[in-house]
Scaffold this motif. Structure first.
Motif, PDB file in Angstrom:
ATOM      1  N   ALA A  57      48.902 -22.466  -2.793  1.00  0.00           N
ATOM      2  CA  ALA A  57      49.530 -21.329  -3.483  1.00  0.00           C
ATOM      3  C   ALA A  57      50.718 -21.743  -4.352  1.00  0.00           C
ATOM      4  N   SER A  58      51.205 -22.995  -4.203  1.00  0.00           N
ATOM      5  CA  SER A  58      52.265 -23.449  -5.114  1.00  0.00           C
ATOM      6  C   SER A  58      51.663 -23.906  -6.442  1.00  0.00           C
ATOM      7  N   GLY A  59      50.349 -23.937  -6.525  1.00  0.00           N
ATOM      8  CA  GLY A  59      49.681 -24.345  -7.758  1.00  0.00           C
ATOM      9  C   GLY A  59      49.324 -23.152  -8.630  1.00  0.00           C
ATOM     10  N   GLY A  60      48.757 -23.463  -9.793  1.00  0.00           N
ATOM     11  CA  GLY A  60      48.452 -22.404 -10.762  1.00  0.00           C
ATOM     12  C   GLY A  60      47.407 -21.434 -10.242  1.00  0.00           C
ATOM     13  N   ILE A  61      46.223 -21.935  -9.910  1.00  0.00           N
ATOM     14  CA  ILE A  61      45.122 -21.058  -9.509  1.00  0.00           C
ATOM     15  C   ILE A  61      45.409 -20.438  -8.139  1.00  0.00           C
ATOM     16  N   GLY A  62      45.876 -21.255  -7.205  1.00  0.00           N
ATOM     17  CA  GLY A  62      46.197 -20.726  -5.875  1.00  0.00           C
ATOM     18  C   GLY A  62      47.303 -19.681  -5.945  1.00  0.00           C
TER      19      GLY A  62
ATOM     20  N   LEU B  72      50.729 -27.333   6.037  1.00  0.00           N
ATOM     21  CA  LEU B  72      49.285 -27.553   6.028  1.00  0.00           C
ATOM     22  C   LEU B  72      48.964 -28.578   4.938  1.00  0.00           C
ATOM     23  N   ASP B  73      48.776 -29.809   5.359  1.00  0.00           N
ATOM     24  CA  ASP B  73      48.470 -30.883   4.411  1.00  0.00           C
ATOM     25  C   ASP B  73      46.977 -31.187   4.508  1.00  0.00           C
ATOM     26  N   LEU B  74      46.293 -31.100   3.370  1.00  0.00           N
ATOM     27  CA  LEU B  74      44.843 -31.325   3.330  1.00  0.00           C
ATOM     28  C   LEU B  74      44.426 -32.658   3.934  1.00  0.00           C
ATOM     29  N   LEU B  75      45.355 -33.629   3.893  1.00  0.00           N
ATOM     30  CA  LEU B  75      45.013 -34.988   4.307  1.00  0.00           C
ATOM     31  C   LEU B  75      45.294 -35.225   5.782  1.00  0.00           C
TER      32      LEU B  75
ATOM     33  N   SER C 253      40.844 -35.931  -0.803  1.00  0.00           N
ATOM     34  CA  SER C 253      41.698 -34.767  -1.034  1.00  0.00           C
ATOM     35  C   SER C 253      40.854 -33.516  -1.288  1.00  0.00           C
ATOM     36  N   LYS C 254      40.040 -33.549  -2.335  1.00  0.00           N
ATOM     37  CA  LYS C 254      39.411 -32.286  -2.766  1.00  0.00           C
ATOM     38  C   LYS C 254      38.212 -31.902  -1.891  1.00  0.00           C
ATOM     39  N   PHE C 255      37.344 -32.864  -1.585  1.00  0.00           N
ATOM     40  CA  PHE C 255      36.176 -32.507  -0.764  1.00  0.00           C
ATOM     41  C   PHE C 255      36.541 -32.466   0.723  1.00  0.00           C
TER      42      PHE C 255
ATOM     43  N   PRO D 214      35.954 -23.070 -11.901  1.00  0.00           N
ATOM     44  CA  PRO D 214      36.670 -22.842 -13.161  1.00  0.00           C
ATOM     45  C   PRO D 214      36.295 -23.854 -14.239  1.00  0.00           C
ATOM     46  N   GLY D 215      36.453 -23.428 -15.484  1.00  0.00           N
ATOM     47  CA  GLY D 215      36.490 -24.358 -16.607  1.00  0.00           C
ATOM     48  C   GLY D 215      37.927 -24.822 -16.793  1.00  0.00           C
ATOM     49  N   LEU D 216      38.261 -25.206 -18.007  1.00  0.00           N
ATOM     50  CA  LEU D 216      39.615 -25.719 -18.276  1.00  0.00           C
ATOM     51  C   LEU D 216      40.638 -24.579 -18.184  1.00  0.00           C
ATOM     52  N   VAL D 217      41.626 -24.762 -17.306  1.00  0.00           N
ATOM     53  CA  VAL D 217      42.632 -23.719 -17.074  1.00  0.00           C
ATOM     54  C   VAL D 217      44.016 -24.332 -17.253  1.00  0.00           C
ATOM     55  N   ASP D 218      44.880 -23.614 -17.937  1.00  0.00           N
ATOM     56  CA  ASP D 218      46.240 -24.094 -18.218  1.00  0.00           C
ATOM     57  C   ASP D 218      47.112 -23.921 -16.968  1.00  0.00           C
ATOM     58  N   THR D 219      47.219 -25.005 -16.189  1.00  0.00           N
ATOM     59  CA  THR D 219      48.065 -24.997 -14.984  1.00  0.00           C
ATOM     60  C   THR D 219      48.846 -26.312 -14.940  1.00  0.00           C
ATOM     61  N   LYS D 220      49.675 -26.441 -13.896  1.00  0.00           N
ATOM     62  CA  LYS D 220      50.458 -27.678 -13.768  1.00  0.00           C
ATOM     63  C   LYS D 220      49.600 -28.885 -13.431  1.00  0.00           C
ATOM     64  N   LEU D 221      48.304 -28.648 -13.187  1.00  0.00           N
ATOM     65  CA  LEU D 221      47.381 -29.775 -12.996  1.00  0.00           C
ATOM     66  C   LEU D 221      47.470 -30.761 -14.168  1.00  0.00           C
ATOM     67  N   TRP D 222      47.766 -30.210 -15.349  1.00  0.00           N
ATOM     68  CA  TRP D 222      47.768 -31.032 -16.564  1.00  0.00           C
ATOM     69  C   TRP D 222      49.166 -31.474 -16.951  1.00  0.00           C
ATOM     70  N   SER D 223      50.151 -31.246 -16.080  1.00  0.00           N
ATOM     71  CA  SER D 223      51.537 -31.514 -16.467  1.00  0.00           C
ATOM     72  C   SER D 223      51.844 -33.009 -16.573  1.00  0.00           C
TER      73      SER D 223
ATOM     74  N   GLY E 281      53.073 -24.398   2.510  1.00  0.00           N
ATOM     75  CA  GLY E 281      53.231 -25.596   1.680  1.00  0.00           C
ATOM     76  C   GLY E 281      52.653 -26.795   2.414  1.00  0.00           C
ATOM     77  N   ARG E 282      52.712 -27.952   1.770  1.00  0.00           N
ATOM     78  CA  ARG E 282      52.152 -29.159   2.398  1.00  0.00           C
ATOM     79  C   ARG E 282      52.815 -29.499   3.711  1.00  0.00           C
ATOM     80  N   ASP E 283      54.123 -29.119   3.846  1.00  0.00           N
ATOM     81  CA  ASP E 283      54.818 -29.437   5.096  1.00  0.00           C
ATOM     82  C   ASP E 283      54.178 -28.702   6.272  1.00  0.00           C
TER      83      ASP E 283
HETATM   84  N1  LIG Z   1      43.245 -26.383 -13.950  1.00  0.00           N
HETATM   85  C1  LIG Z   1      42.007 -26.696 -14.317  1.00  0.00           C
HETATM   86  O1  LIG Z   1      41.715 -26.908 -15.512  1.00  0.00           O
HETATM   87  C2  LIG Z   1      40.921 -26.790 -13.275  1.00  0.00           C
HETATM   88  C3  LIG Z   1      39.598 -26.869 -13.712  1.00  0.00           C
HETATM   89  C4  LIG Z   1      38.571 -26.961 -12.781  1.00  0.00           C
HETATM   90  C5  LIG Z   1      38.873 -27.008 -11.429  1.00  0.00           C
HETATM   91  N2  LIG Z   1      40.178 -26.944 -11.030  1.00  0.00           N
HETATM   92  C6  LIG Z   1      40.447 -27.022  -9.581  1.00  0.00           C
HETATM   93  O2  LIG Z   1      41.182 -25.910  -9.146  1.00  0.00           O
HETATM   94  C7  LIG Z   1      41.973 -26.286  -8.008  1.00  0.00           C
HETATM   95  C8  LIG Z   1      43.398 -25.821  -8.242  1.00  0.00           C
HETATM   96  O3  LIG Z   1      43.845 -26.442  -9.445  1.00  0.00           O
HETATM   97  P1  LIG Z   1      45.157 -25.962 -10.232  1.00  0.00           P
HETATM   98  O4  LIG Z   1      44.836 -26.067 -11.661  1.00  0.00           O
HETATM   99  O5  LIG Z   1      45.696 -24.694  -9.680  1.00  0.00           O
HETATM  100  O6  LIG Z   1      46.108 -27.188  -9.853  1.00  0.00           O
HETATM  101  P2  LIG Z   1      47.686 -27.279  -9.576  1.00  0.00           P
HETATM  102  O7  LIG Z   1      48.413 -26.210 -10.300  1.00  0.00           O
HETATM  103  O8  LIG Z   1      48.021 -28.700  -9.829  1.00  0.00           O
HETATM  104  O9  LIG Z   1      47.800 -26.977  -7.999  1.00  0.00           O
HETATM  105  C9  LIG Z   1      47.313 -27.880  -7.052  1.00  0.00           C
HETATM  106  C10 LIG Z   1      47.712 -27.372  -5.680  1.00  0.00           C
HETATM  107  O10 LIG Z   1      47.180 -28.259  -4.689  1.00  0.00           O
HETATM  108  C11 LIG Z   1      48.220 -28.526  -3.744  1.00  0.00           C
HETATM  109  N3  LIG Z   1      47.949 -29.775  -3.051  1.00  0.00           N
HETATM  110  C12 LIG Z   1      47.661 -30.986  -3.592  1.00  0.00           C
HETATM  111  N4  LIG Z   1      47.478 -31.891  -2.614  1.00  0.00           N
HETATM  112  C13 LIG Z   1      47.666 -31.240  -1.431  1.00  0.00           C
HETATM  113  C14 LIG Z   1      47.627 -31.626  -0.067  1.00  0.00           C
HETATM  114  N5  LIG Z   1      47.380 -32.888   0.305  1.00  0.00           N
HETATM  115  N6  LIG Z   1      47.829 -30.684   0.880  1.00  0.00           N
HETATM  116  C15 LIG Z   1      48.085 -29.405   0.542  1.00  0.00           C
HETATM  117  N7  LIG Z   1      48.158 -28.971  -0.742  1.00  0.00           N
HETATM  118  C16 LIG Z   1      47.955 -29.888  -1.707  1.00  0.00           C
HETATM  119  C17 LIG Z   1      49.459 -28.581  -4.611  1.00  0.00           C
HETATM  120  O11 LIG Z   1      50.603 -28.528  -3.806  1.00  0.00           O
HETATM  121  P3  LIG Z   1      52.014 -29.142  -4.329  1.00  0.00           P
HETATM  122  O12 LIG Z   1      52.666 -28.030  -5.113  1.00  0.00           O
HETATM  123  O13 LIG Z   1      52.721 -29.470  -3.062  1.00  0.00           O
HETATM  124  O14 LIG Z   1      51.705 -30.333  -5.174  1.00  0.00           O
HETATM  125  C18 LIG Z   1      49.226 -27.339  -5.456  1.00  0.00           C
HETATM  126  O15 LIG Z   1      49.563 -26.175  -4.725  1.00  0.00           O
HETATM  127  C19 LIG Z   1      41.833 -27.811  -7.869  1.00  0.00           C
HETATM  128  O16 LIG Z   1      40.860 -28.096  -6.895  1.00  0.00           O
HETATM  129  C20 LIG Z   1      41.310 -28.232  -9.232  1.00  0.00           C
HETATM  130  O17 LIG Z   1      40.547 -29.412  -9.185  1.00  0.00           O
HETATM  131  C21 LIG Z   1      41.204 -26.821 -11.911  1.00  0.00           C
END
Ligand SMILES: NC(=O)c1ccc[n+]([C@@H]2O[C@H](COP(=O)([O-])OP(=O)(O)OC[C@H]3O[C@@H](n4cnc5c(N)ncnc54)[C@H](OP(=O)(O)O)[C@@H]3O)[C@@H](O)[C@H]2O)c1
Length: 219
Positions: free
Chosen positions: A14-19, A41-44, A88-90, A154-163, A37-39
């Motif tokens: 939920a600290s991310g864009g889509i979440g 619930l850490d995926l790993l 991480s993801k799977f 999702p397709g390409l989404v403007d989030t911090k993933l690309w920061s 937050g990760r503290d």
């Molecule tokens: N944006 C796109 O263009 C796009 C396109 C297709 C698919 N997706 C998928 O959509 C999902 C969300 O992407 P997003 O764009 O929202 O990315 P994002 O804004 O970078 O957010 C990623 C989130 O994952 C969390 N995270 C990463 N590693 C973690 C861990 N080990 N344990 C717990 N939380 C963890 C981050 O937490 P922190 O804040 O602590 O880092 C953050 O809340 C991803 O699976 C991504 O691959 C995104």
């Protein structure tokens, strides 16, 4: 407008864009939303995942929108980075799915990505991970029934993933994508959140992958 008063929702990532947008959408519908937050619930970290669910009552809806993955062609991506991305993801989603306590009639939603069906030569592994997640959703929809399990792709989404990209490169990528896409724009996190809310709350949707990509798969 769906009404989720008294429903317990967990959004991982939920600290991310889509979440974050998904958590806001559930909150707006009246749900009680947990945003660890990760503290917490850490995926790993199996131990932390088990401790989190051990301390919580069952949820009605669980959304996993978290991952940290390096990307690249098979030739260029180091094997350790490829394994870390899968881990991480799977496997992150797999671990949470395995541990999550979800009420009957509730739902579990993964966030995959359109590369599962529209491969890119520079992000081969991402496509494979996303396809694996979508298959996991279909299988778990049978195993966990009557809990419903779906993926939103999702397709390409403007989030911090690309920061991590330089600002000019990121803008060029978004503008290039917007020109190619039938909808003429890249995605917003809210576009994906709407689909997550839909699959979570429509009681006839399970084992599905809902693609929200602005036409990226067909373009
Ligand atoms: N944006 C796109 O263009 C796009 C396109 C297709 C698919 N997706 C998928 O959509 C999902 C969300 O992407 P997003 O764009 O929202 O990315 P994002 O804004 O970078 O957010 C990623 C989130 O994952 C969390 N995270 C990463 N590693 C973690 C861990 N080990 N344990 C717990 N939380 C963890 C981050 O937490 P922190 O804040 O602590 O880092 C953050 O809340 C991803 O699976 C991504 O691959 C995104």
């Amino acid at each position: 407008m769906v009404e989720l008063k008294n429903k317990r929702v967990l959004v991982v990532g939920a600290s991310g864009g889509i979440g974050g947008a998904a958590a806001d959408a559930f909150s707006a519908a009246g749900a009680d939303v947990a945003r660890p937050g990760r503290d917490e619930l850490d995926l790993l970290d199996d131990t932390r995942i088990a401790a989190f669910f051990g301390s919580q009552a069952p949820f009605d809806h669980v959304v996993i929108a978290a991952a940290a993955t390096k990307t690249g062609s098979v030739a260029r991506l180091a094997e350790a980075d490829a394994e870390a991305a899968m881990n991480s993801k799977f496997f992150g989603a797999y671990r949470v799915a395995k541990a999550a306590k979800i009420n009957d009639g509730g739902s579990l939603t993964f966030v995959s990505g359109f590369l599962s069906t529209r491969p890119s030569a520079s992000s081969v592994l991402q496509g494979a991970i996303n396809a694996a997640l979508e298959a996991l959703a279909r299988g778990l929809a049978l195993e966990r029934a009557p809990v419903r399990v779906n993926a939103v792709s999702p397709g390409l989404v403007d989030t911090k993933l690309w920061s991590g990209m330089a600002e000019a490169d990121r803008q060029a990528m978004f503008e290039g994508a917007a020109k190619r896409l039938p909808v003429r724009r890249v995605g917003r996190a809210e576009d994906i959140a709407q689909a997550i809310l839909f699959v979570a709350t429509n009681s006839f949707v399970t084992g599905a992958t809902v693609t929200v990509d602005g036409g990226g798969t067909i373009a």
